[in-house]
Design a protein around this motif. Structure first.
Motif, PDB file in Angstrom:
ATOM      1  N   LYS A  75       0.776  -1.127   0.016  1.00 46.60           N
ATOM      2  CA  LYS A  75      -0.106  -0.108   0.114  1.00 46.60           C
ATOM      3  C   LYS A  75       1.001   1.175   0.095  1.00 46.60           C
ATOM      4  N   LEU A  76       0.832   1.977  -0.961  1.00 44.52           N
ATOM      5  CA  LEU A  76       1.468   3.225  -1.131  1.00 44.52           C
ATOM      6  C   LEU A  76       0.845   4.284  -1.037  1.00 44.52           C
ATOM      7  N   LYS A  77       1.477   5.551  -0.490  1.00 41.84           N
ATOM      8  CA  LYS A  77       0.855   6.617  -0.305  1.00 41.84           C
ATOM      9  C   LYS A  77       1.412   7.777  -1.268  1.00 41.84           C
ATOM     10  N   GLY A  78       0.658   8.813  -1.685  1.00 43.83           N
ATOM     11  CA  GLY A  78       1.234   9.721  -2.649  1.00 43.83           C
ATOM     12  C   GLY A  78       2.223  10.893  -2.172  1.00 43.83           C
ATOM     13  N   PRO A  79       2.552  11.716  -2.900  1.00 39.17           N
ATOM     14  CA  PRO A  79       3.456  12.735  -2.901  1.00 39.17           C
ATOM     15  C   PRO A  79       3.364  13.488  -1.429  1.00 39.17           C
ATOM     16  N   HIS A  80       4.612  13.880  -0.949  1.00 34.45           N
ATOM     17  CA  HIS A  80       4.285  14.592   0.392  1.00 34.45           C
ATOM     18  C   HIS A  80       5.730  15.455   0.628  1.00 34.45           C
ATOM     19  N   ARG A  81       5.995  16.415   1.496  1.00 36.82           N
ATOM     20  CA  ARG A  81       6.874  16.919   1.800  1.00 36.82           C
ATOM     21  C   ARG A  81       7.585  16.529   3.035  1.00 36.82           C
ATOM     22  N   GLN A  82       8.881  16.527   3.151  1.00 39.80           N
ATOM     23  CA  GLN A  82       9.536  16.483   4.649  1.00 39.80           C
ATOM     24  C   GLN A  82      10.581  17.392   4.669  1.00 39.80           C
ATOM     25  N   SER A  83      11.115  17.788   5.776  1.00 35.28           N
ATOM     26  CA  SER A  83      12.010  18.571   6.052  1.00 35.28           C
ATOM     27  C   SER A  83      12.839  18.340   7.579  1.00 35.28           C
ATOM     28  N   LEU A  84      13.968  18.939   7.784  1.00 39.03           N
ATOM     29  CA  LEU A  84      14.701  18.580   9.034  1.00 39.03           C
ATOM     30  C   LEU A  84      15.928  19.557   8.911  1.00 39.03           C
ATOM     31  N   VAL A  85      16.529  19.996   9.911  1.00 42.26           N
ATOM     32  CA  VAL A  85      17.542  20.615  10.120  1.00 42.26           C
ATOM     33  C   VAL A  85      18.822  19.674  10.601  1.00 42.26           C
ATOM     34  N   ILE A  86      19.901  19.487   9.886  1.00 40.74           N
ATOM     35  CA  ILE A  86      20.979  18.832  10.313  1.00 40.74           C
ATOM     36  C   ILE A  86      22.209  19.780  10.794  1.00 40.74           C
ATOM     37  N   ILE A 137      17.734  10.341   4.195  1.00 42.08           N
ATOM     38  CA  ILE A 137      18.074  11.146   5.242  1.00 42.08           C
ATOM     39  C   ILE A 137      17.014  11.962   5.857  1.00 42.08           C
ATOM     40  N   ALA A 138      16.275  12.764   4.923  1.00 43.25           N
ATOM     41  CA  ALA A 138      15.261  13.302   5.186  1.00 43.25           C
ATOM     42  C   ALA A 138      13.942  12.557   5.721  1.00 43.25           C
ATOM     43  N   ALA A 139      13.841  11.488   5.342  1.00 43.90           N
ATOM     44  CA  ALA A 139      12.885  10.529   6.051  1.00 43.90           C
ATOM     45  C   ALA A 139      13.358   9.778   7.237  1.00 43.90           C
ATOM     46  N   VAL A 140      14.480   9.850   7.678  1.00 43.16           N
ATOM     47  CA  VAL A 140      15.262   9.098   8.644  1.00 43.16           C
ATOM     48  C   VAL A 140      14.894   7.582   8.370  1.00 43.16           C
ATOM     49  N   LYS A 141      15.197   7.120   7.238  1.00 37.65           N
ATOM     50  CA  LYS A 141      14.836   5.741   6.853  1.00 37.65           C
ATOM     51  C   LYS A 141      16.052   5.112   6.500  1.00 37.65           C
ATOM     52  N   LYS A 142      16.223   3.925   6.461  1.00 33.95           N
ATOM     53  CA  LYS A 142      17.552   3.027   5.959  1.00 33.95           C
ATOM     54  C   LYS A 142      17.177   2.370   4.683  1.00 33.95           C
ATOM     55  N   GLU A 143      16.189   2.686   4.042  1.00 37.28           N
ATOM     56  CA  GLU A 143      15.827   2.113   2.644  1.00 37.28           C
ATOM     57  C   GLU A 143      14.914   2.818   2.043  1.00 37.28           C
ATOM     58  N   LEU A 144      14.979   2.696   0.709  1.00 40.47           N
ATOM     59  CA  LEU A 144      14.154   3.858  -0.227  1.00 40.47           C
ATOM     60  C   LEU A 144      13.714   2.571  -1.404  1.00 40.47           C
ATOM     61  N   LEU A 145      12.179   2.696  -1.832  1.00 40.17           N
ATOM     62  CA  LEU A 145      11.874   1.867  -2.908  1.00 40.17           C
ATOM     63  C   LEU A 145      12.004   2.754  -4.092  1.00 40.17           C
ATOM     64  N   PHE A 146      12.851   2.332  -5.137  1.00 35.15           N
ATOM     65  CA  PHE A 146      13.217   3.064  -6.163  1.00 35.15           C
ATOM     66  C   PHE A 146      12.519   2.232  -7.405  1.00 35.15           C
ATOM     67  N   SER A 147      11.717   2.946  -7.986  1.00 34.88           N
ATOM     68  CA  SER A 147      11.118   2.096  -9.322  1.00 34.88           C
ATOM     69  C   SER A 147      11.554   3.253 -10.488  1.00 34.88           C
TER      70      SER A 147
END
Length: 283
Positions: A75-86, A137-147
């Protein structure tokens, strides 16, 4: 429901507030001066309104996301924005990401591309490593699904793994670039920065794709020694295989054993022929 296709491009004033995924690509390509001028509001970003490949990717995005959901049973959700300061070496770097989507149950980011027909999904993932890593980095996740859709073929996809060493190289360069924005100092590429970019891009191959990686073995002495032996004897091996096939053809069908010239050929009950050396040329 998946959101409709987004414009995929931030408002220029929004772009000036931080570093986005496409900015990461440009930083790792050494395009600092032009990017800095856009961040400072001196130049306007390129207008992609009449760029056909870009607009094609935008207008096929919803269809692509839906088809990817069918292929993966996710189940995939559509586009969204993420932001953080490093905070990077004392420089506060605003990271922004306009994600194509995410996996609904765990927030793993999803990135979609519509590329030319000859594209390879694994190579494309490496080519877009700065952008994909920036989004992780922005999502603070260790994986990304690339299609990726190549031409008009069905999407191919890989799960891209987060490589900490590469991410650190990327963040260091993003922080260096952002220093120029904060201090309103127009950047010039120097030998040291260029070397850093080259070294960082070389590390992009370390990203794991579906848990596997591409590995540079040029500094492995044992590997290179064996590779040299392989290349030195490759032509001889081809000659050997041709002779092996030819001598088997010379053995009559009604013969279970034939010998001569230092070789013995024996046919087993299943019809397979085995070749051994004879103890003497007369066998």
């Amino acid at each position: 429901d998946l959101a409709k296709s987004k414009t995929d491009f931030l408002d220029p004033t929004e772009r000036q507030k931080g570093i986005g995924g496409t900015d990461a690509l440009r930083i790792m390509a050494g395009d600092w001066r032009a990017l800095w001028r856009e961040k400072m509001g001196i130049d306007q970003p390129k207008d992609f309104a009449f760029d056909f490949p870009v607009q094609l990717g935008i207008y096929t995005e919803t269809f692509h996301m839906n088809w990817l959901s069918r292929l993966t049973n996710l189940k995939l959700k559509g586009p969204h924005r993420q932001s953080l300061v490093i905070d990077r070496n004392g420089m506060k770097v605003p990271i922004i990401a306009s994600q194509d989507g995410e996996i609904a149950n765990d927030g793993t980011p999803v990135q979609l591309k519509h590329l030319h027909a000859a594209s390879n999904v694994r190579q494309a993932a490496i080519d877009y490593a700065p952008q994909l890593t920036h989004y992780m980095i922005a999502a603070v996740k260790k994986e990304l699904l690339f299609s990726m859709i190549a031409g008009n073929r069905e999407p191919e996809f890989v799960m891209v793994g987060y490589d900490e060493a590469y991410a650190n190289e990327l963040l260091d360069l993003e922080a260096q670039f952002w220093w120029h924005v904060v201090h309103e100092d127009e950047p010039e590429m120097n030998a040291k920065t260029t070397r850093q970019i080259v070294d960082a891009n070389a590390k992009a191959i370390n990203l794991k794709l579906n848990g596997q990686r591409k590995l540079d073995m040029t500094k492995n002495n044992e590997w290179c020694a064996v590779a040299g032996v392989y290349q030195d004897h490759e032509s001889a091996a081809k000659i050997f295989e041709t002779a092996k096939a030819d001598i088997k053809k010379l053995m009559p069908d009604d013969c279970y054993e034939a010998f001569g010239g230092g070789l013995v050929l024996k046919r087993d009950a299943r019809g397979a022929i085995r070749i051994t050396r004879s103890e003497s040329n007369d066998a």
